[in-house]
Design a protein around this motif. Sequence first.
Motif, mmCIF file in Angstrom:
data_model
loop_
_atom_site.group_PDB
_atom_site.id
_atom_site.type_symbol
_atom_site.label_atom_id
_atom_site.label_comp_id
_atom_site.label_asym_id
_atom_site.label_seq_id
_atom_site.Cartn_x
_atom_site.Cartn_y
_atom_site.Cartn_z
ATOM 1 N N ILE A 5 0.861 -1.187 0.000
ATOM 2 C CA ILE A 5 0.000 0.000 0.000
ATOM 3 C C ILE A 5 0.896 1.235 0.000
ATOM 4 O O ILE A 5 1.801 1.348 0.837
ATOM 5 N N ASP A 6 0.671 2.117 -0.966
ATOM 6 C CA ASP A 6 1.566 3.274 -1.084
ATOM 7 C C ASP A 6 1.058 4.453 -0.255
ATOM 8 O O ASP A 6 0.049 4.352 0.447
ATOM 9 N N GLY A 7 1.773 5.559 -0.344
ATOM 10 C CA GLY A 7 1.457 6.728 0.475
ATOM 11 C C GLY A 7 0.138 7.388 0.116
ATOM 12 O O GLY A 7 -0.324 8.288 0.824
ATOM 13 N N PHE A 8 -0.478 6.968 -0.987
ATOM 14 C CA PHE A 8 -1.759 7.544 -1.392
ATOM 15 C C PHE A 8 -2.904 6.553 -1.154
ATOM 16 O O PHE A 8 -4.003 6.727 -1.669
ATOM 17 N N GLY A 9 -2.588 5.474 -0.422
ATOM 18 C CA GLY A 9 -3.620 4.489 -0.083
ATOM 19 C C GLY A 9 -3.921 3.493 -1.193
ATOM 20 O O GLY A 9 -4.869 2.712 -1.080
ATOM 21 N N ARG A 10 -3.120 3.510 -2.258
ATOM 22 C CA ARG A 10 -3.388 2.561 -3.351
ATOM 23 C C ARG A 10 -2.830 1.180 -2.983
ATOM 24 O O ARG A 10 -1.643 1.053 -2.659
ATOM 25 N N ALA A 11 -3.690 0.180 -3.046
ATOM 26 C CA ALA A 11 -3.297 -1.196 -2.723
ATOM 27 C C ALA A 11 -2.913 -1.896 -4.025
ATOM 28 O O ALA A 11 -3.686 -1.888 -4.983
ATOM 29 N N HIS A 12 -1.713 -2.489 -4.039
ATOM 30 C CA HIS A 12 -1.202 -3.095 -5.275
ATOM 31 C C HIS A 12 -1.362 -4.605 -5.237
ATOM 32 O O HIS A 12 -0.885 -5.267 -4.324
ATOM 33 N N ARG A 13 -2.025 -5.136 -6.268
ATOM 34 C CA ARG A 13 -2.269 -6.586 -6.329
ATOM 35 C C ARG A 13 -1.809 -7.181 -7.651
ATOM 36 O O ARG A 13 -1.936 -8.383 -7.872
ATOM 37 N N ASP A 14 -1.300 -6.342 -8.534
ATOM 38 C CA ASP A 14 -0.991 -6.776 -9.904
ATOM 39 C C ASP A 14 0.504 -6.585 -10.157
ATOM 40 O O ASP A 14 1.033 -5.493 -9.949
ATOM 41 N N LEU A 15 1.190 -7.656 -10.536
ATOM 42 C CA LEU A 15 2.626 -7.573 -10.846
ATOM 43 C C LEU A 15 2.842 -7.932 -12.312
ATOM 44 O O LEU A 15 2.442 -8.998 -12.772
ATOM 45 N N ARG A 16 3.466 -6.995 -13.041
ATOM 46 C CA ARG A 16 3.818 -7.242 -14.457
ATOM 47 C C ARG A 16 5.265 -7.684 -14.509
ATOM 48 O O ARG A 16 6.149 -6.957 -14.034
ATOM 49 N N VAL A 17 5.523 -8.844 -15.053
ATOM 50 C CA VAL A 17 6.870 -9.395 -15.057
ATOM 51 C C VAL A 17 7.372 -9.476 -16.498
ATOM 52 O O VAL A 17 6.791 -10.185 -17.329
ATOM 53 N N GLY A 296 11.460 -6.015 1.806
ATOM 54 C CA GLY A 296 11.792 -4.661 2.262
ATOM 55 C C GLY A 296 12.091 -3.750 1.081
ATOM 56 O O GLY A 296 11.625 -2.602 1.033
ATOM 57 N N ARG A 297 12.847 -4.267 0.114
ATOM 58 C CA ARG A 297 13.178 -3.415 -1.038
ATOM 59 C C ARG A 297 11.944 -3.157 -1.914
ATOM 60 O O ARG A 297 11.766 -2.068 -2.450
ATOM 61 N N MET A 298 11.079 -4.148 -2.026
ATOM 62 C CA MET A 298 9.832 -3.922 -2.781
ATOM 63 C C MET A 298 9.002 -2.837 -2.094
ATOM 64 O O MET A 298 8.430 -1.958 -2.748
ATOM 65 N N MET A 299 8.971 -2.903 -0.757
ATOM 66 C CA MET A 299 8.188 -1.912 -0.013
ATOM 67 C C MET A 299 8.788 -0.506 -0.172
ATOM 68 O O MET A 299 8.055 0.482 -0.232
ATOM 69 N N ASP A 300 10.126 -0.416 -0.252
ATOM 70 C CA ASP A 300 10.760 0.896 -0.495
ATOM 71 C C ASP A 300 10.225 1.492 -1.797
ATOM 72 O O ASP A 300 9.932 2.681 -1.883
ATOM 73 N N SER A 301 10.104 0.637 -2.810
ATOM 74 C CA SER A 301 9.630 1.095 -4.113
ATOM 75 C C SER A 301 8.170 1.547 -4.025
ATOM 76 O O SER A 301 7.794 2.602 -4.543
ATOM 77 N N VAL A 302 7.357 0.743 -3.337
ATOM 78 C CA VAL A 302 5.927 1.077 -3.213
ATOM 79 C C VAL A 302 5.769 2.407 -2.469
ATOM 80 O O VAL A 302 4.993 3.275 -2.880
ATOM 81 N N ARG A 303 6.537 2.573 -1.402
ATOM 82 C CA ARG A 303 6.420 3.809 -0.598
ATOM 83 C C ARG A 303 6.826 5.041 -1.410
ATOM 84 O O ARG A 303 6.367 6.136 -1.153
ATOM 85 N N ALA A 304 7.717 4.841 -2.384
ATOM 86 C CA ALA A 304 8.208 5.984 -3.165
ATOM 87 C C ALA A 304 7.313 6.312 -4.369
ATOM 88 O O ALA A 304 7.593 7.245 -5.114
ATOM 89 N N LYS A 305 6.234 5.554 -4.540
ATOM 90 C CA LYS A 305 5.397 5.757 -5.727
ATOM 91 C C LYS A 305 4.763 7.140 -5.718
ATOM 92 O O LYS A 305 4.234 7.593 -4.705
#
Length: 328
Positions: A5-17, A296-305
């Motif tokens: 969940i990013d700083g704007f409350g967006r919950a991410h459930r979709d990963l494009r690989v 942890g690193r994935m969460m860093d990315s999400v928080r920086a969105k």
Amino acid sequence: MTQFIDGFGRAHRDLRVSLTDKCNLRCTYCMPSEHMQWLPNEQTLTADELLRIVAVACANGINDVRLTGGEPLIRHDIVEIVERIASLPSAPSVAMTTNGIRLAAHVNELVAAGLSRINISLDTLDAQRFVRLTRRNELHAVIAGIEAAMASGIRPIKLNAVLLRGLNDDEAPLLLNWAIERGLELRFIEEMPLSVGGSWSRSDYITTQDIIESLTPVFELLPLPRDVHSPAFAMQVGGTDATVGFISSISQPFCGGCDRLRLTADGQFRNCLFGSDEWDLRGLLRSGADDQALLGRMMDSVRAKKAGHGTDNLSLLQPSRSMNAIGG
Ligand SMILES: C[S@@+](CC[C@H](N)C(=O)[O-])C[C@H]1O[C@@H](n2cnc3c(N)ncnc32)[C@H](O)[C@@H]1O
């Protein structure tokens, strides 16, 4: 419940690989005809590495994994990758975006392995235009791939079309009719400034509005409620069961409902298709990091969105990498 969940409350459930940056087409809006700088093999994630990362993401809230590229069907281990992702404990849905060229040969084993949805790119039904657009004479193989997908029973099958001015921008009604006749859902994608070399022009790209105007003399298009998490908004085609979708990334950005994260073929985690920020998971993985460190690193990315990708801003710069490298 997703952790992402990013700083704007967006919950991410979709990963494009992105499984590879390489492709068997050279679409003009995506890649140059030659002199591409491909990722060295040793920088591309192996199936085991990819599975490690996807498993951590799926254990923490990702439930929709889309395999893309480059061309995902170029990977020799594609069936194994689909099967291993579909078999993860949380049983994520596994989708694929493909140009369809190798689909006739592989679709049955992909479906047996657990592929649940497929998008196939088809910009034109004219063989000569196809060559101009993709620099390869492969329309027949794409059509055979679509027919094989239809016969395999996988549903939904969506077609993605990008229209370019003076090249195929008169083809919207023809493409829609072709899709409706076959029970396929067509989606038009606005051309984005993501090609190497940067031929995109804000004053010249074909907008969703242009496409709707070219469809309405032929079809009645009726508005439908919007799914905020879908990049496309859909319209009902009057007198049919069909819908047509529009992905208006440039003219009507939909960042407010974005629930997508991305993993590049060389193991970089991204929170947006646009922009240049990447979080290195490959280096972390290869240094022996545990799952908690990867998360942890994935969460860093999400928080920086950021709130939006800024394509309504005239000063938008192209991202540092092209679409085939990031994964469309
Ligand atoms: C990058 S491709 C990768 C998957 C696969 N090779 C395919 O052709 O579908 C995914 C989608 O991105 C679209 N695409 C590529 N470059 C684009 C651009 N500059 N603007 C809009 N869509 C683009 C393609 O048309 C395709 O539908």
